[in-house]
Structure formats: C-alpha cells, structure tokens
Design an enzyme around this catalytic site. Structure first.
Site, short mmCIF file in Angstrom:
data_model
loop_
_atom_site.label_atom_id
_atom_site.label_comp_id
_atom_site.label_asym_id
_atom_site.label_seq_id
_atom_site.Cartn_x
_atom_site.Cartn_y
_atom_site.Cartn_z
N MET A 1 17.87 58.24 21.32
CA MET A 1 16.76 57.66 22.36
C MET A 1 16.62 58.73 23.72
O MET A 1 17.88 59.16 24.06
CB MET A 1 16.75 56.58 22.73
CG MET A 1 16.96 55.45 21.83
SD MET A 1 16.87 53.86 22.44
CE MET A 1 17.45 52.84 21.10
N MET B 1 9.47 49.97 11.17
CA MET B 1 10.16 49.38 12.28
C MET B 1 9.61 47.67 12.37
O MET B 1 8.55 47.60 12.31
CB MET B 1 9.65 50.04 13.65
CG MET B 1 10.45 51.30 13.98
SD MET B 1 12.29 51.26 13.83
CE MET B 1 12.54 50.27 15.21
N SER C 1 23.80 49.70 12.80
CA SER C 1 23.33 50.37 13.74
C SER C 1 24.42 50.30 15.06
O SER C 1 24.83 49.46 15.60
CB SER C 1 22.09 50.23 14.50
OG SER C 1 21.95 50.74 15.82
N ASP D 1 21.12 55.71 16.67
CA ASP D 1 19.92 55.47 17.31
C ASP D 1 19.76 56.59 18.38
O ASP D 1 20.49 56.59 19.54
CB ASP D 1 19.61 54.05 17.99
CG ASP D 1 19.33 53.30 16.65
OD1 ASP D 1 18.32 53.39 16.12
OD2 ASP D 1 19.99 52.20 16.63
N HIS E 1 23.94 54.06 10.98
CA HIS E 1 22.60 54.28 11.58
C HIS E 1 22.64 54.69 13.00
O HIS E 1 23.29 53.81 14.01
CB HIS E 1 21.61 53.11 11.50
CG HIS E 1 20.38 53.07 12.04
ND1 HIS E 1 19.41 53.64 11.29
CD2 HIS E 1 19.82 52.64 13.32
CE1 HIS E 1 18.05 53.78 12.22
NE2 HIS E 1 18.47 52.96 13.19
N HIS F 1 18.37 58.13 13.63
CA HIS F 1 16.85 57.68 13.90
C HIS F 1 16.41 58.23 15.08
O HIS F 1 16.88 57.87 16.14
CB HIS F 1 16.90 56.08 14.00
CG HIS F 1 15.66 55.50 14.23
ND1 HIS F 1 15.75 53.94 14.79
CD2 HIS F 1 14.51 55.89 14.32
CE1 HIS F 1 14.18 53.77 14.94
NE2 HIS F 1 13.61 54.74 14.60
N MET G 1 14.13 58.69 17.80
CA MET G 1 13.28 58.12 18.80
C MET G 1 13.24 59.25 20.06
O MET G 1 13.41 58.53 21.19
CB MET G 1 13.75 56.81 19.33
CG MET G 1 13.56 55.83 18.25
SD MET G 1 14.32 54.38 18.45
CE MET G 1 16.11 54.69 17.89
N ASP H 1 14.19 47.95 10.24
CA ASP H 1 15.15 48.34 11.49
C ASP H 1 14.57 47.37 12.58
O ASP H 1 13.66 47.58 13.02
CB ASP H 1 14.98 49.72 11.81
CG ASP H 1 15.89 50.01 12.96
OD1 ASP H 1 16.94 49.17 13.41
OD2 ASP H 1 16.03 51.23 13.47
C1 DX5 Z 1 15.89 49.76 18.03
C2 DX5 Z 1 16.88 50.51 17.07
C3 DX5 Z 1 17.66 49.56 16.08
C4 DX5 Z 1 18.66 48.43 16.89
C5 DX5 Z 1 18.49 47.48 15.98
O1 DX5 Z 1 15.16 50.63 18.83
O2 DX5 Z 1 15.99 51.25 16.43
O3 DX5 Z 1 18.28 50.52 15.32
O4 DX5 Z 1 19.88 49.13 16.90
O5 DX5 Z 1 19.43 46.38 16.83
P1 DX5 Z 1 19.15 44.79 16.23
O6 DX5 Z 1 19.61 45.08 14.80
O7 DX5 Z 1 20.00 44.33 16.97
O8 DX5 Z 1 17.74 44.35 16.20
ZN ZN Z 2 17.07 52.52 14.68
#
Ligand code: DX5
Ligand code: ZN
Length: 246
Positions: A38, A168, A9, A36, A34, A75, A77, A202
């Site tokens: 948001m 998750m 990620s 993310d 990956h 991903h 969010m 994840d």
């Molecule tokens: C959290 C994200 C993850 C995040 C994971 O909301 O969806 O993808 O980057 O980070 P680590 O591996 O550090 O927990």
């Molecule tokens: Zn993620």
C-alpha cells in the site's frame, strides 16, 4: 474448478518478525503468502516496499513444479503499478497483482520503458509482467463492475491474459473489515465463463464467510485476521481449504 489455494495475508502478522511469521504460516499449511503493498495514495494506508519483500522472500520456498504458480502473491494497492513491476520482480515477487482502477488512471509515461502519454492498458501491463517471468493478476475494487474484465480475459493473445483475477470483498486498505457478500455475483459470473481460472477473494474471509465465497466459485482464499488472529492457524487453514474442496 481449480485447486484450493490458501493464501494468508501477512498484513495481520507481527511485523517485528515477518520472516518467522511467514515460515510459521507455511508450516501450518498455507499454499501462498499474500503481501499487501500500500502506497498511501491508492489506499489510505501504507505498508512495505521492495526492501522488505526481498528480506522476507528467502523465508518462503519458491513454488514447486507440483504447486504450479504463485507462492509470493503481491497485491499492489498502489497508484502507479507499472512503475514498480521490475523492482518487485527483483525483490522476489512471483505473482504481481495490480488494480484495474490504478492501471487505467495512471499514464504509461510513468513507466521507464515508454514515453507515451497514453493511459496504461491493462493488457500491456499483463504482457510486461509476463515478460519479466512473473505471473500476473488483476484486481477489482468493490465499486468496479466485473464486465470491464471480459475483453481482457477473452483476448486470444495468451501473454496478455491474467493468470488470476482478484475480486475484492472489502474496500482495500485495512485488514479486519466485514466480508461483502454482495460481491459474489461477480465471482459467479467469472466462474461461469472461465471454469479453470484462478479466482481470488480478499477481505473478511474466515470460517464463517468462506462457504459463501467457495460456493460462488472462488478458489484462492486470502485471509489475514482470521489466520493470524487465531490460536491455531493450521486449524483455520484446514477449514478454509475444506470449504473450497467441498
Ligand atoms: C485489504 C487487504 C487484505 C487484508 C485482508 O486491503 O487487501 O489482504 O489483509 O484482511 P482480512 O482477512 O482481515 O479482512
Ligand atoms: Zn490483499
């Protein structure tokens, strides 16, 4: 079980040089990237949108026939996942993974394609994503019961079935949180019912938690801080892959 897919990620990458970070991590052996996304509504944090995704896309190879699907795993969010499908397809997303919780609470009218006020059906979302040539993923937050997925996965209409499920293992929003081992029964239940499904985990994955996830049946391993925080990212990727292939 399906092949291991190691999926760093970039939330934990150096944002000032995202393109170079993607290239480095692919050289170090990652299968996918990956991303993310948001929006500050669905989760209490903000990252990047289509303009950033399209800028970093040329730094990552397109999926090869041998590797199958994916590579650029977005991903989502975000509170209105249907609204952004086209934009992310244009930006170069390969796999659009939306949250079940966001889909069922957003209205279909948010989509430019429809004027219906009905709630967005996850099955319609998946069909829509597929119609634009992307793979579809569906994600569930820690408090969401895995049972909500059965009717979506058991659907005989293949265009409405997701290519991947994301369980998750932290509350979405931030990297570097603690792995929730109590999510593993969801992973085992999925693996038992669907031997060839891509099951992604994840949050909090590292060399010390990946065995638990792999034993439960996860094969797509997201890792942010564990990979980008390491001196030798390649070594961490090898450890993660070894756990799934064991
Ligand atoms: C959290 C994200 C993850 C995040 C994971 O909301 O969806 O993808 O980057 O980070 P680590 O591996 O550090 O927990
Ligand atoms: Zn993620």
């Amino acid at each position: 079980p399906p092949a291991a897919i190691i999926n760093p990620s970039i939330l934990s990458a150096d944002f000032a040089k995202l393109g170079a970070e993607c290239e480095r991590i692919m050289r170090d052996g990652s299968d996918w990237i990956h991303v993310d996304i948001m929006d500050g509504h669905f989760v209490p944090n903000m990252t990047f949108g289509p303009p950033v995704v399209s800028k970093i896309r040329p730094h990552v190879e397109r999926p090869t026939a041998a590797k199958g699907r994916g590579t650029f795993d977005c991903h989502m969010m975000i509170a209105e996942p249907k609204k952004w499908v086209k934009e992310f397809q244009k930006a170069g997303c390969d796999l659009y993974c939306f949250h079940y919780e966001a889909a069922i609470s957003s209205t279909a009218a948010e989509s430019p394609e429809t004027t219906s006020a009905a709630k967005t059906d996850p099955k319609d979302m998946i069909k829509y994503i597929h119609s634009l040539g992307m793979q579809a993923g569906i994600a569930i937050k820690p408090k969401t019961d895995v049972d909500v997925l059965w009717e979506i996965l058991d659907n005989p209409e293949k265009s409405e079935v997701p290519d991947m499920v994301l369980v998750m293992t932290v509350e979405p929003g931030f990297g570097g949180q603690k792995f929730m081992a109590d999510m593993m029964p969801k992973v085992s239940a999925l693996r038992q019912r669907y031997p060839s499904l891509d099951i992604e985990v994840d949050g909090g994955l590292s060399g010390s938690t990946v065995d638990t996830a792999a034993e439960a049946g996860a094969n797509v391993i997201v890792a942010g801080s564990a990979v980008f925080g390491a001196k030798d990212a390649g070594e961490v990727i090898t450890v993660l892959r070894g756990a799934v292939e064991k």
